[in-house]
Structures are given as structure tokens and as C-alpha cells.
Scaffold this motif. Structure first.
Motif, PDB file in Angstrom:
ATOM      1  N   ASP A  51      19.089 -10.382 -38.794  1.00 46.13           N
ATOM      2  CA  ASP A  51      18.460 -11.692 -38.645  1.00 46.13           C
ATOM      3  C   ASP A  51      18.861 -12.347 -37.324  1.00 46.13           C
ATOM      4  O   ASP A  51      18.025 -12.962 -36.648  1.00 46.13           O
ATOM      5  N   ARG A  52      20.132 -12.213 -36.947  1.00 48.35           N
ATOM      6  CA  ARG A  52      20.577 -12.769 -35.663  1.00 48.35           C
ATOM      7  C   ARG A  52      19.833 -12.119 -34.504  1.00 48.35           C
ATOM      8  O   ARG A  52      19.442 -12.789 -33.547  1.00 48.35           O
ATOM      9  N   ALA A  56      15.857 -17.073 -41.888  1.00 50.22           N
ATOM     10  CA  ALA A  56      17.221 -16.538 -41.992  1.00 50.22           C
ATOM     11  C   ALA A  56      18.249 -17.592 -42.384  1.00 50.22           C
ATOM     12  O   ALA A  56      19.438 -17.288 -42.490  1.00 50.22           O
ATOM     13  N   ASP A 108      19.100 -20.190 -40.546  1.00 52.24           N
ATOM     14  CA  ASP A 108      19.852 -20.538 -39.336  1.00 52.24           C
ATOM     15  C   ASP A 108      19.495 -21.959 -38.911  1.00 52.24           C
ATOM     16  O   ASP A 108      18.671 -22.176 -38.029  1.00 52.24           O
ATOM     17  N   ILE A 115      24.916 -15.375 -41.179  1.00 50.57           N
ATOM     18  CA  ILE A 115      23.583 -14.868 -40.847  1.00 50.57           C
ATOM     19  C   ILE A 115      23.733 -13.379 -40.552  1.00 50.57           C
ATOM     20  O   ILE A 115      24.541 -12.988 -39.706  1.00 50.57           O
TER      21      ILE A 115
END
Length: 155
Positions: free
Chosen positions: A11-12, A127, A129, A7
Motif C-alpha cells: 500500500d505504501r 489504505a 493513510d 500501512i
């Protein structure tokens, strides 16, 4: 060592911002539920005292889960009252309302947290995730169920 979990950093950071709001909502609800547990009075004292205890214990564990997910993303989790106050939209209760208002406030708080969890899910899905999606989905379900259970007391 750089975090390389598939990721992107940007995005994180985006996901962690949303998770930080969920953490603030969770902690705010924890504090409110615990206060209401201590201070509830009235004809439903015993059942509400017990219910609020169950809820604040669940929220305490949930706060740790959300904060640790933020750390998995290599972002520092907020951890102060002032940070939480800026991140949550759950209203603080400075007094001791009657039992019915306590229940109403907790319903509203859990509904706010459910909306926040949905925002986490959107950001995390965008993302890729899946870990955050899974965790936030669990939180969403818990907040929706708790709101329903509390709302049922008012009918």
C-alpha cells in the motif's frame, strides 16, 4: 529498521507512486510558473509578475512537502527532470507565450495537478493513510483555488 506505521508495504508503494506523480506535477508547475514570472510582458505585467512569484514560491514549498511524504512511506522520491517528465502530464513550454497563453497553461496545469491529487486521495483512503489524505487534500484545495484565480483573469 523496518517501517512500521500501520500501512502495508504494498500500500505504501501504491500511494508513493501516486504521490510521485503529484510531485512531478508540482515541480513542473513550479518551473513553468517561475519561467513565466521571468518572461511575462504586456499590459498586466506587474500583477502577473507578482502573482506568478507568489505561485512559484508556494509550489516550491509544496514540492518539498510531497517529497517528504513519499519518504515517510519509506520510498525514494523522484528528483530528476527525466523522472518528472515521465510522471507528469503537464506539457512543457519551450518558448515564451503571450501573457494570456501563460495564464491558460497555468490553469490547465493546476487542473491536472488537482486531478492527480484526487488520485492520491483515493489510493491513500483505500489504505487508511490519513497523513497522505490530509496532505493531498491540502494540495487539491491549493490547485483548485489557484486555477480559479488564474481563470478569473481571462473573463
Amino acid at each position: 529498521m523496518d517501517t512500521s506505521i500501520g500501512i502495508a508495504r504494498q500500500d505504501r508503494d501504491t500511494i508513493a507512486r501516486q504521490l510521485s506523480k503529484l510531485l512531478a506535477d508540482t515541480y513542473s508547475l513550479y518551473l513553468k510558473s517561475h519561467s513565466f514570472h521571468w518572461n511575462v510582458t504586456g499590459p498586466h505585467f506587474n500583477s502577473l509578475h507578482t502573482m506568478f512569484e507568489t505561485q512559484y514560491n508556494e509550489l516550491w514549498l509544496a514540492a518539498d512537502e510531497v517529497a517528504e511524504r513519499i519518504r515517510v512511506l519509506d520510498v525514494f522520491a523522484p528528483g530528476s527532470y527525466s523522472q518528472f517528465g515521465k510522471l507528469t502530464t503537464i506539457q512543457e513550454e519551450p518558448g515564451v507565450p503571450d501573457w494570456k497563453d501563460m495564464v491558460n497553461q497555468l490553469v490547465a496545469g493546476h487542473e491536472i495537478a488537482a486531478v492527480t491529487a484526487r488520485e492520491v486521495i483515493k489510493a491513500a483512503e483505500a489504505a487508511g493513510d490519513e497523513g497522505s489524505v490530509d496532505m493531498a487534500t491540502g494540495r487539491l484545495k491549493a490547485h483548485e483555488k489557484t486555477a480559479w484565480m488564474l481563470r478569473s483573469l481571462l473573463k
